[in-house]
Design an enzyme around this catalytic site. Sequence first.
Site, PDB file in Angstrom:
ATOM      1  N   ASN A   2       0.870  -1.168   0.000  1.00 58.37           N
ATOM      2  CA  ASN A   2       0.000   0.000   0.000  1.00 58.37           C
ATOM      3  C   ASN A   2       0.914   1.227   0.000  1.00 58.37           C
ATOM      4  O   ASN A   2       1.733   1.394   0.918  1.00 58.37           O
ATOM      5  CB  ASN A   2      -0.873  -0.022   1.263  1.00 58.37           C
ATOM      6  N   VAL A   3       0.765   2.097  -1.001  1.00 57.72           N
ATOM      7  CA  VAL A   3       1.695   3.236  -1.105  1.00 57.72           C
ATOM      8  C   VAL A   3       1.510   4.256   0.021  1.00 57.72           C
ATOM      9  O   VAL A   3       2.303   5.189   0.142  1.00 57.72           O
ATOM     10  CB  VAL A   3       1.611   3.935  -2.478  1.00 57.72           C
ATOM     11  N   ASN A  21       2.894   4.884 -10.150  1.00 55.70           N
ATOM     12  CA  ASN A  21       1.686   4.833 -10.981  1.00 55.70           C
ATOM     13  C   ASN A  21       0.386   4.693 -10.170  1.00 55.70           C
ATOM     14  O   ASN A  21      -0.672   5.080 -10.652  1.00 55.70           O
ATOM     15  CB  ASN A  21       1.831   3.654 -11.958  1.00 55.70           C
ATOM     16  N   SER A  52      -1.425  13.764 -14.860  1.00 53.51           N
ATOM     17  CA  SER A  52      -2.626  13.627 -15.690  1.00 53.51           C
ATOM     18  C   SER A  52      -2.845  14.948 -16.401  1.00 53.51           C
ATOM     19  O   SER A  52      -2.365  16.001 -15.959  1.00 53.51           O
ATOM     20  CB  SER A  52      -3.836  13.341 -14.787  1.00 53.51           C
ATOM     21  N   TYR A  72      -8.286  15.190  -6.860  1.00 56.52           N
ATOM     22  CA  TYR A  72      -7.425  14.551  -7.873  1.00 56.52           C
ATOM     23  C   TYR A  72      -6.538  15.594  -8.569  1.00 56.52           C
ATOM     24  O   TYR A  72      -5.341  15.383  -8.768  1.00 56.52           O
ATOM     25  CB  TYR A  72      -8.332  13.835  -8.875  1.00 56.52           C
ATOM     26  N   ALA A  73      -7.128  16.740  -8.914  1.00 58.56           N
ATOM     27  CA  ALA A  73      -6.353  17.797  -9.586  1.00 58.56           C
ATOM     28  C   ALA A  73      -5.247  18.305  -8.672  1.00 58.56           C
ATOM     29  O   ALA A  73      -4.099  18.476  -9.105  1.00 58.56           O
ATOM     30  CB  ALA A  73      -7.275  18.943 -10.004  1.00 58.56           C
ATOM     31  N   ALA A  74      -5.572  18.515  -7.395  1.00 56.72           N
ATOM     32  CA  ALA A  74      -4.549  19.002  -6.449  1.00 56.72           C
ATOM     33  C   ALA A  74      -3.401  18.005  -6.362  1.00 56.72           C
ATOM     34  O   ALA A  74      -2.224  18.384  -6.378  1.00 56.72           O
ATOM     35  CB  ALA A  74      -5.180  19.227  -5.080  1.00 56.72           C
ATOM     36  N   LYS A 109      -2.515  15.724  -8.616  1.00 57.54           N
ATOM     37  CA  LYS A 109      -1.771  15.597  -9.886  1.00 57.54           C
ATOM     38  C   LYS A 109      -0.955  16.854 -10.203  1.00 57.54           C
ATOM     39  O   LYS A 109       0.112  16.771 -10.818  1.00 57.54           O
ATOM     40  CB  LYS A 109      -2.726  15.249 -11.028  1.00 57.54           C
TER      41      LYS A 109
HETATM   42  P1  NAD Z   1      -6.538   1.465 -12.441  1.00 62.57           P
HETATM   43  O1  NAD Z   1      -7.641   1.715 -11.473  1.00 62.57           O
HETATM   44  O2  NAD Z   1      -6.765   0.560 -13.601  1.00 62.57           O
HETATM   45  O3  NAD Z   1      -5.230   0.956 -11.667  1.00 62.57           O
HETATM   46  C1  NAD Z   1      -4.780   1.550 -10.494  1.00 62.57           C
HETATM   47  C2  NAD Z   1      -4.100   0.481  -9.642  1.00 62.57           C
HETATM   48  O4  NAD Z   1      -3.602   1.137  -8.460  1.00 62.57           O
HETATM   49  C3  NAD Z   1      -5.060  -0.623  -9.164  1.00 62.57           C
HETATM   50  O5  NAD Z   1      -4.512  -1.899  -9.459  1.00 62.57           O
HETATM   51  C4  NAD Z   1      -5.168  -0.395  -7.665  1.00 62.57           C
HETATM   52  O6  NAD Z   1      -5.336  -1.594  -6.924  1.00 62.57           O
HETATM   53  C5  NAD Z   1      -3.838   0.268  -7.373  1.00 62.57           C
HETATM   54  N1  NAD Z   1      -3.879   1.040  -6.128  1.00 62.57           N
HETATM   55  C6  NAD Z   1      -4.878   1.846  -5.689  1.00 62.57           C
HETATM   56  N2  NAD Z   1      -4.591   2.329  -4.484  1.00 62.57           N
HETATM   57  C7  NAD Z   1      -3.365   1.807  -4.142  1.00 62.57           C
HETATM   58  C8  NAD Z   1      -2.540   1.931  -3.002  1.00 62.57           C
HETATM   59  N3  NAD Z   1      -2.916   2.665  -1.948  1.00 62.57           N
HETATM   60  N4  NAD Z   1      -1.356   1.281  -2.996  1.00 62.57           N
HETATM   61  C9  NAD Z   1      -0.997   0.520  -4.044  1.00 62.57           C
HETATM   62  N5  NAD Z   1      -1.742   0.354  -5.152  1.00 62.57           N
HETATM   63  C10 NAD Z   1      -2.922   0.996  -5.188  1.00 62.57           C
HETATM   64  O7  NAD Z   1      -6.094   2.936 -12.919  1.00 62.57           O
HETATM   65  P2  NAD Z   1      -5.252   3.443 -14.196  1.00 62.57           P
HETATM   66  O8  NAD Z   1      -6.212   4.140 -15.100  1.00 62.57           O
HETATM   67  O9  NAD Z   1      -4.378   2.394 -14.744  1.00 62.57           O
HETATM   68  O10 NAD Z   1      -4.392   4.585 -13.506  1.00 62.57           O
HETATM   69  C11 NAD Z   1      -3.002   4.481 -13.238  1.00 62.57           C
HETATM   70  C12 NAD Z   1      -2.451   5.882 -12.973  1.00 62.57           C
HETATM   71  O11 NAD Z   1      -2.622   6.688 -14.135  1.00 62.57           O
HETATM   72  C13 NAD Z   1      -3.161   6.615 -11.837  1.00 62.57           C
HETATM   73  O12 NAD Z   1      -2.205   7.371 -11.091  1.00 62.57           O
HETATM   74  C14 NAD Z   1      -4.092   7.553 -12.565  1.00 62.57           C
HETATM   75  O13 NAD Z   1      -4.422   8.690 -11.795  1.00 62.57           O
HETATM   76  C15 NAD Z   1      -3.268   7.894 -13.788  1.00 62.57           C
HETATM   77  N6  NAD Z   1      -4.074   8.375 -14.916  1.00 62.57           N
HETATM   78  C16 NAD Z   1      -5.064   7.591 -15.455  1.00 62.57           C
HETATM   79  C17 NAD Z   1      -5.829   8.089 -16.498  1.00 62.57           C
HETATM   80  C18 NAD Z   1      -6.954   7.304 -17.126  1.00 62.57           C
HETATM   81  O14 NAD Z   1      -7.757   7.905 -17.856  1.00 62.57           O
HETATM   82  N7  NAD Z   1      -7.065   6.014 -16.932  1.00 62.57           N
HETATM   83  C19 NAD Z   1      -5.556   9.380 -16.991  1.00 62.57           C
HETATM   84  C20 NAD Z   1      -4.540  10.135 -16.429  1.00 62.57           C
HETATM   85  C21 NAD Z   1      -3.797   9.616 -15.394  1.00 62.57           C
END
Ligand code: NAD
Length: 246
Positions: A62-63, A89, A141, A154-156, A158
């Site tokens: 857990n991060v 990520n 993002s 989320y914006a804050a 990112k």
């Molecule tokens: P996703 O929900 O498919 O995957 C996120 C993963 O993070 C999941 O497997 C989840 O279990 C894990 N996670 C959540 N909380 C956690 C924690 N406390 N410790 C460890 N792992 C944890 O999401 P995604 O779309 O693949 O997003 C990945 C990253 O990309 C995120 O930071 C997201 O904000 C960013 N992002 C996504 C998008 C989009 O449109 N999908 C756009 C811009 C940025």
Amino acid sequence: MRLSGKVTIITGAASGIGRATALRFGKEGARVVVCDLNRAGIDQVVSEIVGQGGEAVGHVVNVTDMAEINAMVAAVKAQWGRVDVLVNNAGIVADAQLTKMTEEQFDRVIDINLKGVFNCAKAVVDIMVAQGTGVILNASSVVGLYGNFGQSNYAAAKFGVIGFTKTWAKELGRKGIRSNAVCPGFVATPILKDMPEKVIQSMEERVPLKRLAQPEEIAAVYTFLASDDASYINGAVLSVDGGLVI
Ligand code: NAD
């Protein structure tokens, strides 16, 4: 192979962009540390990487939990002796307009999406400094550049991730460590599951490429930034949004 032998920790690697990045890094010869909360998802990604002839290990991390992160990093150091790349990520959404957002929603997103990035970087930085080399890649993002309706938290976070990236680029560049941020537009992953279909369609309409990104298209950018081809890229904030904001 572009990442031969590079020991890479990827958080949130059981799903979406993190999963695609883990699989791609595995194909490129990296030794991949698959970190997530989701044990079943971790095991599946590890076995896919190994199945395609790569090297990977899984850790439930857990991060937000510094003790868990430190234990994982110590295990990686014991197993492979170094940490070359950290892909910060892991991320979540908990959307609401300011008028309705609860303190709990705000804190949860800041804890994972912002403080989680700090925690993981903190856990590897001394190792990277001692090596005189390393790469930190942070998931920001398009929302971290322009804000978004219903996403104060989320914006804050990112925007903050971009602040970390530029600060670490300045602090750590002289120590051989590059820090960069990636700003995806909208990517077809489970994180969008609660977004109404009509909002997704209007997003696709706004993108000049007329579609969402696939997670593999973000993984490709992380691959480049982690590789020696990006050896002079430091402090960059790279939009990967299909031209959404031009
Ligand atoms: P996703 O929900 O498919 O995957 C996120 C993963 O993070 C999941 O497997 C989840 O279990 C894990 N996670 C959540 N909380 C956690 C924690 N406390 N410790 C460890 N792992 C944890 O999401 P995604 O779309 O693949 O997003 C990945 C990253 O990309 C995120 O930071 C997201 O904000 C960013 N992002 C996504 C998008 C989009 O449109 N999908 C756009 C811009 C940025």
